[in-house]
Design a protein around this motif. Sequence first.
Motif, PDB file in Angstrom:
ATOM      1  N   TYR A  95       7.101  14.004  18.199  1.00 33.44           N
ATOM      2  CA  TYR A  95       6.921  13.025  17.129  1.00 33.44           C
ATOM      3  C   TYR A  95       5.574  12.310  17.287  1.00 33.44           C
ATOM      4  N   GLN A  96       5.305  11.854  18.509  1.00 36.79           N
ATOM      5  CA  GLN A  96       4.045  11.119  18.739  1.00 36.79           C
ATOM      6  C   GLN A  96       2.825  12.025  18.539  1.00 36.79           C
TER       7      GLN A  96
ATOM      8  N   ARG B 179       2.242  12.672  14.913  1.00 35.12           N
ATOM      9  CA  ARG B 179       1.743  11.445  14.262  1.00 35.12           C
ATOM     10  C   ARG B 179       0.282  11.207  14.644  1.00 35.12           C
TER      11      ARG B 179
ATOM     12  N   GLN C 264      -1.827  13.383  12.429  1.00 33.45           N
ATOM     13  CA  GLN C 264      -1.920  12.919  11.037  1.00 33.45           C
ATOM     14  C   GLN C 264      -2.731  11.627  10.934  1.00 33.45           C
ATOM     15  N   GLU C 265      -2.559  10.743  11.924  1.00 33.32           N
ATOM     16  CA  GLU C 265      -3.180   9.417  11.823  1.00 33.32           C
ATOM     17  C   GLU C 265      -4.518   9.338  12.554  1.00 33.32           C
TER      18      GLU C 265
END
Lengths: 219, 219
Positions: free
Chosen positions: B24-25, B28, B31-32
């Motif tokens: 998940y991290q 993310r 994407q970020e």
Amino acid sequence: MARDLDKLQRSILRMAGAVEEAIYQATRALQERSPSLARQVVEGDSQIDNLENEVQDECLKILALHQPVAVDLRRCCAVLLICTDLERMGDLAVGIAERAIVLSKLPQPAIPDRVARMTHGATRMVRMSLDAFVHQDAEAARAVIRMDDEVDEDNAIIITELIGGMKTTADQIEAGLSLFSAVRHIERIADHATNIAEDVIYLVEGELVRHHPEAITRV
Amino acid sequence: MARDLDKLQRSILRMAGAVEEAIYQATRALQERSPSLARQVVEGDSQIDNLENEVQDECLKILALHQPVAVDLRRCCAVLLICTDLERMGDLAVGIAERAIVLSKLPQPAIPDRVARMTHGATRMVRMSLDAFVHQDAEAARAVIRMDDEVDEDNAIIITELIGGMKTTADQIEAGLSLFSAVRHIERIADHATNIAEDVIYLVEGELVRHHPEAITRV
């Protein structure tokens, strides 16, 4: 039980032989731009999958029927883990073969010499890890694990070169990307050989060495 | 033995939780464009490696001490295989995080929307495969296996788009290659979720379904 264990040993070695052959053919297809050789690898993969099923079935039957202990138990567990690695190596050989088919159609630049060197290193690791398994030789297994750094280094250098080539020649992008992918597959084959070597150390010494670097460098 | 099996279940679920969090991290961070988040993933990997060692140790101890049969034996074997897949998912999360760090420094183009969709599909497969394991639900496991085609399709479309972008803009080659690599890692996470689903079917039905497509589509 001894008979079943012998049979298991023969089955895993037959599977290992098929996987080694697939890796050899796939990397040759890449170097020689031979789509027909590459197609043989793709078509042969179901045989490797069947062999994996056979090995796993035999393993689980031995565990269930004979309830082995000590080294026999470790042997079954090691074979269960090794056959998973072998099956993935087979898939990676198919991946290399598929890239070889794509590359044979493209006006690709010469494949860097270092790819042959890296391939040689990776296939040697595969061979040595299986020999270490057959001879239950933990020292040989440790040598395999140490060889992985060299393959990783070749991989990094080749990728830097590929990026350089793709930047200067837009025509090379598709071929470069396929070659990038094939090279990464070779690197992962070496990683699986490392896993097998780790399983051999567990088999021989009853000690899990995955993620225990100190257990690898020990002589 | 029941107590040891309960402990094993808790250990593998703790490991699964850590791996899910890492995936998940890492996605993310990609994407970020967050290198700090990505670095957390890289640093957290040794914890996952330690958890794998713990789970394997517990498994092998149960096999050696209690010599389980039938479903308990299958549970130990399934956990042994599942923890190998989880560990590799953890490595793939690190790979994605490393690509995210590289990409955060490059004047990269926007990440295609489809990457978020593909990431969502892959992480859903991970979650569902672990739920299927907890609830010993072979039908849910079969659903996971069927989902893999969608992730593979997204992967193929994204890669075609990336090649197009790299061909028209030489500046994008380095970023494109890193994104290519990250996307392939996401695809491989989905493959490992498929492996876990296959192990769940084995656990529940005592039947090996790897490479038996007919056993997957059966309802």
